[in-house]
Design an enzyme around this catalytic site. Structure first.
Site: not given
Lengths: 326, 334
Positions: A60, A129
């Site tokens: 990322e 998450h």
């Protein structure tokens, strides 16, 4: 008008902007061949090819940095990060590079990227998450942060974000990808700045953004049954914030509630209430109320998750408190 | 290489050394603030590599020890000094300082304080070059310490996977601030670390500018011809501390410093050119005087006499100062 799901609206914005400007590319994990975890780029790899729709490794920070570097040389990358939790890995390139390059180059270099990512809780995705994190970005000078509340806003704001010369953090929501709405079939844009009074009212101002805006609208319906007229503001842009619209509404209703899905501490609600205190303290007839998540990592068990995250009933009860009804 | 070019390169390196030492003096006089990282001792690397690129076309990016890279890439030395002085005429209009020199007209895309951050930015610049179909390349200068960041591995993987036209120049000066390379890094030969990514690489002496130029030319040709990235390592040594507060005594010996001083890149090149009768000792002395005069009477003078930024401009350059209302709005409520 055509009814589109939120994910379809995002996809359409990609498609139109890719067609409009050859310098637009999209990059992210599984966005190409697979078409995106939430289908937001489905079919685009086939249509525009792998040169423009780039499947990245799971890196990322660095693939975001690649997008930022490309933007410094004239490209306009739309960078998808699959979950805002993973965006924490890219904070170095987003906050230390993209947000600061224009300033520390004296305005000579810009980074016109869009970083799209879903934030928020969905259904039992557990602590890693379910982050919301808008506050991390809205506290950073040099970024724009927008939170489209539905398909129309998602499509129009993403197109604006691609054309804007600043780095834009574009926060979507996992619960909202299948939300449907009529969207004009002809090309349209929605501006990146400005809060919007979506429902007019006279007794209390409810303020939210993306999912918490949805909760405010549901709560406003419930309040209407009690004879309470709620005005609902969608913040739309968390950076910059539209102080003027907040002030004008609170000066009219004299009561305010801010809803956020995040934990309260150092959050959006704290900022909005500070603005209210600074800009229209003497217009208030009651203490403001914040509706927010419990100060815990988001639990897995469904009952605990439900208890940790605010819903429309929490917003409704909070509004009754502001109104002095409970 | 022509004698005139050899002379010019020697003069450039003398200029860079004097520029950096003059920065040291200005820092001691409190005319330069913040952190200051000087390049003295490593001049042959930036001078030699950037001599071989297409200056103004190829993109260059580096870390915080960036003055010399910026100037050799094409940033006016006056503007670099004015930036260090925090002046409106500086490369970044006084907003960046020593660690953040930018000159996009020279395609010098900045100095960065975050160790290893330029790796992906360089790959992105290279991606843009390739995407646009030009044969421009990106050149990323970083130290050995940067290779222990995640961005090193992540970027090497993508650069190789996507055959990006990027040259990674590793200036191995043996120390990550004050930690010697063998105390921080399992594999001390840095060029070996990219083989896991299938990137061509090599290691060279970074003190001899002719060696640097020969090696750089081959590496640049590799990258420009579409063979993908190249990682080139130069062994070099910074003569001063990491930054101004670092006196080096805690972590390296006087003997080691003296040994590397004997391989000072400017002395090596001067001796070579004197021996080849390209220059005389008197020429070099004259060069040194000219360079000192230029730095004092033109560059420093410009920095000293330039205005500071206006406080009322504090909020400029945060976002686009002339945004298009079609995209930005703001949205009007009825």
């Amino acid at each position: 008008m055509a009814e589109l799901a939120y994910w379809e609206a995002i996809r359409r914005a990609h498609d139109e902007e890719l067609a409009n400007d050859p310098m637009v590319i999209a990059m992210g994990e599984d966005i190409g061949v697979v078409g995106g975890t939430y289908k937001a780029t489905s079919g685009l790899h086939q249509k525009y090819g792998e040169k423009r729709i780039i499947d990245t490794p799971i890196s990322e920070n660095s693939y975001t940095g690649v997008g930022i570097g490309a933007s410094m040389a004239g490209m306009r990358p739309i960078i998808e990060i699959m979950s805002i939790n993973f965006a924490l890995l890219a904070l170095d390139t987003l906050i230390n590079a993209a947000a600061k390059i224009r300033y520390m180059s004296g305005g000579r270099v810009s980074c016109p990227i869009v970083m799209r990512t879903p934030g928020g809780t969905a259904h039992q995705l557990a602590a890693q998450h379910s982050a919301r994190l808008a506050r991390v970005f809205m506290s950073t000078s040099g970024l724009r942060v927008v939170t489209p509340r539905g398909p129309m806003e998602a499509c129009g704001m993403l197109k604006s974000a691609v054309r804007c010369n600043d780095p834009v953090i574009f926060i979507e929501h996992e619960r909202m990808y299948n939300m449907r709405e009529d969207v004009p079939e002809t090309e349209f844009f929605r501006p990146l700045e400005g809060a919007e009074i979506v429902r007019k009212g006279t007794d209390i101002t409810l303020i939210g953004y993306n999912w918490s805006f949805v909760l405010c609208m549901k709560a406003a319906d419930m309040l209407a049954k009690d004879g309470i007229s709620a005005e609902v503001i969608d913040l739309r842009s968390l950076k910059p914030l539209d102080r003027e619209t907040i002030r004008r509404s609170v000066e009219k209703t004299h009561r305010v509630l801010v809803a956020e899905e995040d934990e309260a501490a150092v959050g959006t609600g704290a900022e909005i209430i500070s603005i209210v205190i600074e800009d229209c303290f003497f217009a208030l007839d009651a203490q403001p109320v914040r509706i927010h998540a419990a100060d815990v990592p988001v639990p897995y068990a469904a009952n605990l998750e439900h208890a940790a995250i605010p819903d429309e009933h929490d917003v409704y009860k909070g509004a009754l408190k502001v109104m002095g009804r409970i | 290489m022509k004698a005139a070019d050899q002379k010019r390169l020697l003069r450039e390196m003398i200029f860079f050394r004097r520029f950096e030492e003059r920065c040291f003096e200005a820092y001691m006089e409190h005319k330069i603030g913040g952190f200051l990282h000087l390049y003295s001792g490593q001049e042959a690397v930036a001078t030699g590599v950037l001599e071989m690129i297409r200056r103004g076309k190829d993109y260059v990016i580096t870390g915080y020890r960036d003055h010399v890279h910026a100037i050799k890439a094409g940033a006016p030395a006056r503007e670099v000094m004015a930036e260090l002085y925090g002046k409106e005429t500086g490369s970044s209009r006084g907003r960046g300082g020593s660690m953040h020199i930018f000159d996009p007209t020279a395609h010098f895309m900045g100095g960065y304080a975050l160790v290893g951050q330029p790796f992906p930015l360089a790959a992105g610049l290279a991606l843009a070059c390739k995407y646009k179909g030009t044969d421009e390349i990106a050149v990323c200068f970083l130290g050995d310490g940067a290779n222990n960041q995640g961005t090193f591995h992540e970027t090497m993987n993508m650069a190789s996977l996507w055959h990006l036209p990027v040259l990674f120049v590793c200036e191995n000066n043996q120390y990550a601030i004050g930690t010697r390379i063998d105390r921080s890094t399992a594999v001390t030969d840095q060029y070996k670390r990219v083989c896991g990514y299938n990137i061509s690489s090599s290691q060279h002496d970074g003190q001899d500018i002719d060696t640097v130029m020969d090696a750089a030319a081959k590496a640049i040709e590799h990258v420009r011809s579409g063979k993908g990235p190249y990682f080139i390592e130069f062994l070099t040594y910074r003569q001063r501390g990491h930054s101004m507060s670092d006196k080096t005594a805690a972590y390296r010996s006087k003997e080691e410093e003296a040994e590397w001083a004997r391989r000072d890149p400017i002395t090596l090149y001067r001796d070579k050119l004197v021996k080849a009768k390209v220059v005389t000792d008197a020429d070099v002395k004259a060069m040194e005087r000219e360079v000192s005069n230029e730095i004092e009477n033109d560059i420093v003078k410009f920095a000293e006499e330039s205005p500071v930024p206006k406080v009322e401009d504090l909020n400029k350059y945060v976002l686009d100062d002339n945004p298009d209302p079609r995209w930005i709005g703001p949205l009007q409520n009825p």
